[in-house]
Design a protein around this motif. Structure first.
Motif, PDB file in Angstrom:
ATOM      1  N   LEU A 192       0.825  -1.204   0.000  1.00 53.91           N
ATOM      2  CA  LEU A 192       0.000   0.000   0.000  1.00 53.91           C
ATOM      3  C   LEU A 192       0.866   1.263   0.000  1.00 53.91           C
ATOM      4  N   TYR A 193       1.941   1.249   0.789  1.00 52.88           N
ATOM      5  CA  TYR A 193       2.873   2.382   0.738  1.00 52.88           C
ATOM      6  C   TYR A 193       3.454   2.524  -0.669  1.00 52.88           C
ATOM      7  N   LEU A 194       3.761   1.403  -1.285  1.00 56.06           N
ATOM      8  CA  LEU A 194       4.296   1.425  -2.648  1.00 56.06           C
ATOM      9  C   LEU A 194       3.272   1.995  -3.618  1.00 56.06           C
ATOM     10  N   LEU A 195       2.005   1.657  -3.419  1.00 59.46           N
ATOM     11  CA  LEU A 195       0.947   2.191  -4.272  1.00 59.46           C
ATOM     12  C   LEU A 195       0.841   3.699  -4.127  1.00 59.46           C
ATOM     13  N   PHE A 196       0.808   4.175  -2.883  1.00 63.66           N
ATOM     14  CA  PHE A 196       0.738   5.626  -2.651  1.00 63.66           C
ATOM     15  C   PHE A 196       1.943   6.337  -3.278  1.00 63.66           C
ATOM     16  N   SER A 197       3.138   5.773  -3.083  1.00 64.32           N
ATOM     17  CA  SER A 197       4.347   6.399  -3.605  1.00 64.32           C
ATOM     18  C   SER A 197       4.360   6.408  -5.132  1.00 64.32           C
ATOM     19  N   THR A 198       3.843   5.345  -5.731  1.00 60.62           N
ATOM     20  CA  THR A 198       3.807   5.267  -7.192  1.00 60.62           C
ATOM     21  C   THR A 198       2.872   6.318  -7.768  1.00 60.62           C
ATOM     22  N   VAL A 199       1.707   6.476  -7.154  1.00 65.25           N
ATOM     23  CA  VAL A 199       0.766   7.501  -7.617  1.00 65.25           C
ATOM     24  C   VAL A 199       1.380   8.891  -7.483  1.00 65.25           C
ATOM     25  N   LEU A 200       2.035   9.142  -6.369  1.00 67.54           N
ATOM     26  CA  LEU A 200       2.666  10.448  -6.156  1.00 67.54           C
ATOM     27  C   LEU A 200       3.829  10.665  -7.119  1.00 67.54           C
ATOM     28  N   SER A 201       4.582   9.613  -7.414  1.00 65.06           N
ATOM     29  CA  SER A 201       5.681   9.739  -8.368  1.00 65.06           C
ATOM     30  C   SER A 201       5.151  10.073  -9.757  1.00 65.06           C
ATOM     31  N   TRP A 202       4.026   9.480 -10.114  1.00 62.18           N
ATOM     32  CA  TRP A 202       3.385   9.805 -11.393  1.00 62.18           C
ATOM     33  C   TRP A 202       2.968  11.274 -11.407  1.00 62.18           C
ATOM     34  N   GLY A 203       2.383  11.734 -10.294  1.00 64.85           N
ATOM     35  CA  GLY A 203       2.002  13.140 -10.207  1.00 64.85           C
ATOM     36  C   GLY A 203       3.206  14.055 -10.281  1.00 64.85           C
ATOM     37  N   GLN A 204       4.322  13.644  -9.661  1.00 61.91           N
ATOM     38  CA  GLN A 204       5.549  14.439  -9.717  1.00 61.91           C
ATOM     39  C   GLN A 204       6.033  14.577 -11.156  1.00 61.91           C
TER      40      GLN A 204
END
Length: 226
Positions: free
Chosen positions: A196-208
């Motif tokens: 789940l942390y990986l999912l949140f980080s992946t979404v944020l990385s996409w936004g970045q």
């Protein structure tokens, strides 16, 4: 269906709820407040009188030089010894805010200093005040430079919020700990929390990435007009 998979499916709503209700709000609030504190600290170090500069430097030195976990323990477990008591969530919010403020102040200071002196001189030559030059000329250019490092800070903060579990904040990792303690399946639960942390980080990385592309196109457009 394997027992471990059924456990992950059954636990998913609880972990997601903890992530959306505690982890994400704690991250957002800490980042916004920390970035505001970092901005003020950076301006203090660049333009304030010497005593305030020394105070700002001490703050940055202190919070960059000590572990975040120790800072959280001091706020939640240490301050009650001198009569200052915080509930778990406010204690975590204060700790993360102060920590983010120290790190983001160095980023903000560096990007402001990276804007050439000629930009200031050009702003003054057309009659702008310091505040107008900062708001209209310097900060727009500094923001584009600051997006990648500040985005990395934000993504790191999402993962760092797992430390709030030691303050009994019922965020994502603490929820996984609680379920693991009753099911005796720490490997399964901690793996699900990590995913789940990986999912949140992946979404944020996409936004970045999208944000960097936006500022990159904006910079190219301005360059084409000049």
């Amino acid at each position: 269906m394997p027992d471990w998979l059924q456990l992950m499916i059954d636990s998913f709503p609880s972990l997601l709820y903890a992530g959306l209700v505690f982890t994400i709000p704690l991250t957002l609030l800490s980042f916004v407040l920390g970035l505001s504190l970092g901005f003020v600290t950076a301006l203090t170090r660049l333009y304030a009188p010497l005593p305030l500069v020394a105070l700002a430097r001490f703050y940055v030195w202190l919070f960059r030089g000590t572990p975040l976990l120790v800072q959280l323990f001091l706020i939640f477990y240490g301050l009650p010894k001198v009569g200052i008591v915080f509930d778990p969530f406010p204690a975590a919010l204060i700790g993360f805010t102060l920590n983010v403020g120290a790190y983001s102040s160095e980023i903000v200071r560096a990007v402001i200093e990276s804007v050439s002196r000629g930009q200031w001189e050009a702003a003054y030559s057309i009659g702008m005040s310091w505040s107008q030059a900062m708001r209209r000329i310097i900060l727009p250019q500094a923001t584009r430079i600051a997006v990648p490092p500040l985005s990395n800070t934000f993504i790191a903060l999402v993962k760092d919020t797992s430390l709030a579990a030691v303050l009994t904040v019922p965020e994502l990792f603490q929820a996984a700990q609680r379920i693991a303690s009753t099911t005796y399946e720490p490997l399964v639960m901690y793996t699900e929390a990590a995913l789940l942390y990986l999912l949140f980080s992946t979404v944020l990385s996409w936004g970045q990435t999208r944000l960097e592309q936006h500022y990159g196109r904006h910079a190219t457009h301005l360059g084409g007009q000049s």
